[in-house]
Write a protein that holds these residues in place. Structure first.
Motif, PDB file in Angstrom:
ATOM      1  N   LEU A 104       0.828  -1.206   0.000  1.00 50.75           N
ATOM      2  CA  LEU A 104       0.000   0.000   0.000  1.00 50.75           C
ATOM      3  C   LEU A 104       0.865   1.261   0.000  1.00 50.75           C
ATOM      4  CD1 LEU A 104      -2.806  -1.036   2.523  1.00 50.75           C
ATOM      5  CD2 LEU A 104      -3.057  -0.728   0.062  1.00 50.75           C
ATOM      6  N   ALA A 105       1.943   1.240   0.806  1.00 50.72           N
ATOM      7  CA  ALA A 105       2.829   2.408   0.880  1.00 50.72           C
ATOM      8  C   ALA A 105       3.520   2.655  -0.453  1.00 50.72           C
ATOM      9  CB  ALA A 105       3.860   2.215   1.990  1.00 50.72           C
ATOM     10  N   SER A 106       3.975   1.584  -1.100  1.00 52.47           N
ATOM     11  CA  SER A 106       4.694   1.736  -2.368  1.00 52.47           C
ATOM     12  C   SER A 106       3.755   2.091  -3.509  1.00 52.47           C
ATOM     13  CB  SER A 106       5.452   0.447  -2.705  1.00 52.47           C
ATOM     14  OG  SER A 106       4.558  -0.624  -2.950  1.00 52.47           O
ATOM     15  N   LEU A 107       2.457   1.814  -3.334  1.00 55.04           N
ATOM     16  CA  LEU A 107       1.488   2.046  -4.403  1.00 55.04           C
ATOM     17  C   LEU A 107       0.770   3.381  -4.292  1.00 55.04           C
ATOM     18  CD1 LEU A 107      -0.004  -1.545  -4.479  1.00 55.04           C
ATOM     19  CD2 LEU A 107       1.345  -0.487  -6.289  1.00 55.04           C
ATOM     20  N   GLY A 108       1.133   4.178  -3.299  1.00 57.71           N
ATOM     21  CA  GLY A 108       0.539   5.505  -3.239  1.00 57.71           C
ATOM     22  C   GLY A 108      -0.076   5.898  -1.914  1.00 57.71           C
ATOM     23  N   SER A 109      -0.273   4.937  -0.986  1.00 59.98           N
ATOM     24  CA  SER A 109      -0.805   5.302   0.324  1.00 59.98           C
ATOM     25  C   SER A 109       0.225   6.150   1.059  1.00 59.98           C
ATOM     26  CB  SER A 109      -1.108   4.041   1.141  1.00 59.98           C
ATOM     27  OG  SER A 109      -1.462   4.374   2.462  1.00 59.98           O
ATOM     28  N   LYS A 110      -0.185   7.303   1.572  1.00 56.99           N
ATOM     29  CA  LYS A 110       0.761   8.260   2.167  1.00 56.99           C
ATOM     30  C   LYS A 110       0.846   8.149   3.693  1.00 56.99           C
ATOM     31  CE  LYS A 110       1.715  10.394  -1.775  1.00 56.99           C
ATOM     32  NZ  LYS A 110       0.937   9.612  -2.717  1.00 56.99           N
ATOM     33  N   VAL A 111       0.228   7.111   4.279  1.00 55.22           N
ATOM     34  CA  VAL A 111       0.199   7.013   5.739  1.00 55.22           C
ATOM     35  C   VAL A 111       1.598   6.810   6.306  1.00 55.22           C
ATOM     36  CG1 VAL A 111      -0.715   5.714   7.716  1.00 55.22           C
ATOM     37  CG2 VAL A 111      -2.162   6.143   5.732  1.00 55.22           C
ATOM     38  N   LEU A 112       2.385   5.924   5.695  1.00 55.51           N
ATOM     39  CA  LEU A 112       3.747   5.645   6.164  1.00 55.51           C
ATOM     40  C   LEU A 112       4.714   5.667   4.989  1.00 55.51           C
ATOM     41  CD1 LEU A 112       3.446   2.696   8.727  1.00 55.51           C
ATOM     42  CD2 LEU A 112       3.982   5.060   9.221  1.00 55.51           C
ATOM     43  N   GLN A 113       5.949   6.073   5.273  1.00 53.36           N
ATOM     44  CA  GLN A 113       6.981   6.053   4.252  1.00 53.36           C
ATOM     45  C   GLN A 113       7.406   4.612   3.980  1.00 53.36           C
ATOM     46  OE1 GLN A 113      10.855   6.157   4.887  1.00 53.36           O
ATOM     47  NE2 GLN A 113      11.500   7.720   3.441  1.00 53.36           N
ATOM     48  N   THR A 114       7.602   4.273   2.708  1.00 55.94           N
ATOM     49  CA  THR A 114       7.893   2.894   2.322  1.00 55.94           C
ATOM     50  C   THR A 114       9.098   2.329   3.066  1.00 55.94           C
ATOM     51  OG1 THR A 114       7.011   3.362   0.117  1.00 55.94           O
ATOM     52  CG2 THR A 114       8.326   1.372   0.359  1.00 55.94           C
ATOM     53  N   ARG A 115      10.168   3.110   3.185  1.00 55.66           N
ATOM     54  CA  ARG A 115      11.384   2.601   3.833  1.00 55.66           C
ATOM     55  C   ARG A 115      11.149   2.265   5.298  1.00 55.66           C
ATOM     56  NH1 ARG A 115      15.656   7.029   2.323  1.00 55.66           N
ATOM     57  NH2 ARG A 115      16.772   6.168   4.094  1.00 55.66           N
ATOM     58  N   SER A 116      10.267   3.008   5.954  1.00 56.44           N
ATOM     59  CA  SER A 116       9.992   2.709   7.367  1.00 56.44           C
ATOM     60  C   SER A 116       9.289   1.361   7.493  1.00 56.44           C
ATOM     61  CB  SER A 116       9.150   3.817   8.004  1.00 56.44           C
ATOM     62  OG  SER A 116       7.833   3.830   7.505  1.00 56.44           O
TER      63      SER A 116
ATOM     64  N   ALA B  31      -5.270   0.839  -3.144  1.00 56.72           N
ATOM     65  CA  ALA B  31      -4.376   1.992  -3.268  1.00 56.72           C
ATOM     66  C   ALA B  31      -4.513   2.570  -4.668  1.00 56.72           C
ATOM     67  CB  ALA B  31      -2.930   1.576  -3.010  1.00 56.72           C
ATOM     68  N   PHE B  32      -4.209   3.843  -4.799  1.00 56.65           N
ATOM     69  CA  PHE B  32      -4.236   4.457  -6.120  1.00 56.65           C
ATOM     70  C   PHE B  32      -3.155   5.517  -6.207  1.00 56.65           C
ATOM     71  CE2 PHE B  32      -7.355   6.572  -3.421  1.00 56.65           C
ATOM     72  CZ  PHE B  32      -6.986   7.906  -3.517  1.00 56.65           C
ATOM     73  N   ASN B  33      -2.732   5.780  -7.419  1.00 50.16           N
ATOM     74  CA  ASN B  33      -1.670   6.754  -7.648  1.00 50.16           C
ATOM     75  C   ASN B  33      -1.982   7.545  -8.912  1.00 50.16           C
ATOM     76  OD1 ASN B  33       0.648   8.237  -7.708  1.00 50.16           O
ATOM     77  ND2 ASN B  33       2.051   6.518  -7.965  1.00 50.16           N
ATOM     78  N   ARG B  34      -2.212   8.855  -8.734  1.00 56.24           N
ATOM     79  CA  ARG B  34      -2.470   9.721  -9.882  1.00 56.24           C
ATOM     80  C   ARG B  34      -1.174  10.076 -10.624  1.00 56.24           C
ATOM     81  NH1 ARG B  34      -5.942  11.848  -5.820  1.00 56.24           N
ATOM     82  NH2 ARG B  34      -8.138  11.968  -6.468  1.00 56.24           N
ATOM     83  N   ASP B  35      -0.052   9.903  -9.966  1.00 62.34           N
ATOM     84  CA  ASP B  35       1.236  10.382 -10.475  1.00 62.34           C
ATOM     85  C   ASP B  35       1.866   9.376 -11.431  1.00 62.34           C
ATOM     86  OD1 ASP B  35       3.543  11.931 -10.741  1.00 62.34           O
ATOM     87  OD2 ASP B  35       4.510  10.970  -9.018  1.00 62.34           O
ATOM     88  N   GLU B  36       1.162   9.074 -12.524  1.00 59.88           N
ATOM     89  CA  GLU B  36       1.645   8.073 -13.482  1.00 59.88           C
ATOM     90  C   GLU B  36       1.635   8.641 -14.899  1.00 59.88           C
ATOM     91  OE1 GLU B  36       2.441   4.625 -13.056  1.00 59.88           O
ATOM     92  OE2 GLU B  36       2.403   4.878 -10.886  1.00 59.88           O
TER      93      GLU B  36
ATOM     94  N   LYS C  33      -2.928   4.600 -11.648  1.00 58.99           N
ATOM     95  CA  LYS C  33      -2.783   3.186 -11.291  1.00 58.99           C
ATOM     96  C   LYS C  33      -3.689   2.871 -10.101  1.00 58.99           C
ATOM     97  CE  LYS C  33       1.058   1.841  -9.333  1.00 58.99           C
ATOM     98  NZ  LYS C  33       2.466   1.423  -9.155  1.00 58.99           N
ATOM     99  N   ILE C  34      -4.466   1.798 -10.221  1.00 57.86           N
ATOM    100  CA  ILE C  34      -5.327   1.316  -9.137  1.00 57.86           C
ATOM    101  C   ILE C  34      -4.832  -0.066  -8.744  1.00 57.86           C
ATOM    102  CG2 ILE C  34      -7.690   0.840  -8.410  1.00 57.86           C
ATOM    103  CD1 ILE C  34      -7.534   3.618  -9.409  1.00 57.86           C
ATOM    104  N   SER C  35      -4.722  -0.320  -7.433  1.00 58.10           N
ATOM    105  CA  SER C  35      -4.213  -1.615  -6.971  1.00 58.10           C
ATOM    106  C   SER C  35      -5.097  -2.172  -5.858  1.00 58.10           C
ATOM    107  CB  SER C  35      -2.788  -1.472  -6.432  1.00 58.10           C
ATOM    108  OG  SER C  35      -1.939  -0.839  -7.373  1.00 58.10           O
ATOM    109  N   VAL C  36      -5.390  -3.454  -5.938  1.00 55.15           N
ATOM    110  CA  VAL C  36      -6.037  -4.142  -4.817  1.00 55.15           C
ATOM    111  C   VAL C  36      -4.967  -4.983  -4.126  1.00 55.15           C
ATOM    112  CG1 VAL C  36      -8.343  -4.144  -5.839  1.00 55.15           C
ATOM    113  CG2 VAL C  36      -6.829  -6.081  -6.268  1.00 55.15           C
ATOM    114  N   VAL C  37      -4.964  -4.958  -2.791  1.00 55.82           N
ATOM    115  CA  VAL C  37      -3.896  -5.592  -2.012  1.00 55.82           C
ATOM    116  C   VAL C  37      -4.506  -6.462  -0.916  1.00 55.82           C
ATOM    117  CG1 VAL C  37      -1.954  -5.170  -0.453  1.00 55.82           C
ATOM    118  CG2 VAL C  37      -2.331  -3.653  -2.415  1.00 55.82           C
TER     119      VAL C  37
END
Length: 415
Positions: free
Chosen positions: A203-215, A266-271, A351-355
């Protein structure tokens, strides 16, 4: 007595009144007998202000000097929070990352943590003190201050929790947990009580902004139980209620309930999508196309290569929308070498993703997703899958419709 790490974001530290509320919340946990390490972000907007000042002096700021400047925001935060705790009678001490020391590599503005020396912190904790450490920063082998990039305070907090074998890392933020999708898009979105590290990482890598991916990577690698919860509640909220609020991110085997097939969308407009048309279908074609793109420091996401026709093939991939023009320039410069007929692109895609880890043991998720989008008249341009994720690329104008339709189709509003 448990060792707990608290992390507070910029909104939580946004004013002296909010900092006083953070101090009251931290003191409550300390009064309950816990050893507490706090990792705060800079006050909201401060890092942007500092970077703005640097750009007024130098259009492309020197990375080392930019880290010197950007790191000061967190130093203000830790000092103010320590003072707020002292003012209410608690023993507290603040440290910059280099004083601990949090050792990093020398990749300024995007450094990675290599080690943490926790000896000084443990002495202070054993003496009954609350320890406050700057997030977002550390020091390289040459003694230079380094920063970890955007969202780096999350990574700092989880890394400190891992190094000190903390019982839990609490990420206090301006949302009260992780939701099935963005509530601003789907009003029926539901807060999850628990989610696995794998799902959260996707979810983090796909656009969810709750937590940074590296964390999330750090937490998963070092098995640090991590909880996302709200800092906007009453700081004197009952501790047991607070300790069980928000969303717990843990391991699949740690959960005592059957996993839902899908946990979130998750979704990401930045594509942006780029297609290289009519390239010779021979070994190395993908490398010859993507090599120059990678050399330009452009990250590629989804990739499709069509079946060869008369020795020619089409190659499609996606990049961040911010990198779209740069990637097209790189390919245009390499057109003759590639032997391509032409290039086409579309910067208005999403991009739309189901996880969900439940996808491992349930069939039919892809067909349900594709049927739902078909019934809404939404065309799929590209598809990418992993063991617990299915992503599709669609026209940007259908993004919110797609998210709402999929959320309903998979009944994510139901507990």
């Amino acid at each position: 007595m448990a060792l707990i790490v608290h992390k507070y974001g910029g909104t939580s530290m946004g004013s002296t009144d909010r900092i006083k509320n953070v101090a009251r919340r931290v003191a409550k946990w300390h009064d309950a007998g816990h050893q507490i390490v706090v990792v705060p972000s800079a006050m909201s907007g401060e890092t942007n202000r500092l970077i703005g000042l640097a750009k007024e002096i130098q259009a492309q700021p020197d990375p080392r000097e930019l880290d010197m400047i950007a790191s000061t925001g967190e130093q203000v935060s830790v000092g103010l929070l320590s003072m707020a705790l002292l003012a209410i009678g608690k023993q507290a001490v603040s440290y910059a990352g280099w004083q601990v020391a949090i050792k990093t590599d020398s990749a300024f503005t995007k450094a990675r943590i290599q080690s943490i020396d926790d000896e000084k912190v443990r002495r202070d904790l054993d003496a009954g003190k609350i320890v406050i450490i700057t997030g977002f920063q550390g020091v390289d082998e040459h003694g230079n201050i380094s920063t970890l990039g955007r969202g780096g305070s999350d990574t700092s907090a989880v890394a400190i929790a891992a190094a000190m074998k903390a019982s839990e890392c609490l990420i206090f933020t301006d949302v009260d947990g992780v939701y099935t999708t963005d509530p601003r898009v789907v009003s029926e979105a539901r807060r999850l009580k628990a989610i696995t590290f794998e799902e959260m990482l996707e979810l983090a890598s796909l656009g969810s902004k709750v937590l940074q991916t590296r964390s999330v990577e750090f937490a998963g690698n070092y098995r640090v139980p991590t909880r996302v919860l709200s800092s906007l509640t009453d700081p004197m909220l009952d501790l047991e209620e607070e300790a069980n609020s928000g969303t717990l991110i843990s391991f699949e085997e740690d959960t005592h309930m059957e996993q839902a097939v899908i946990s979130g969308i998750a979704f990401n407009r930045d594509e942006a999508k780029i297609t290289v048309l009519g390239v010779p279908d021979r070994p190395g074609v993908a490398y010859h196309i993507l090599g120059p793109v990678a050399d330009a420091n452009i990250e590629v996401d989804m990739i499709i290569q069509n079946q060869s026709v008369d020795g020619k093939t089409d190659f499609t991939f996606t990049v961040s929308r911010n990198d779209y023009a740069k990637a097209m320039d790189v390919l245009t410069a390499a057109k003759e070498e590639l032997g391509a007929a032409s290039f086409t692109g579309d910067a208005k895609v999403s991009k739309i993703s189901v996880v969900g880890v439940g996808m491992r043991s349930h069939v039919g998720v892809a067909s349900q997703m594709f049927r739902t989008l078909s019934e809404e008249g939404i065309n799929i341009m590209m598809i990418s899958t992993s063991e617990i994720k299915i992503s599709v690329l669609i026209d940007e104008k259908y993004m919110e419709l797609a998210v709402r339709a999929l959320h309903k189709a998979f009944e994510l509003e139901k507990a």
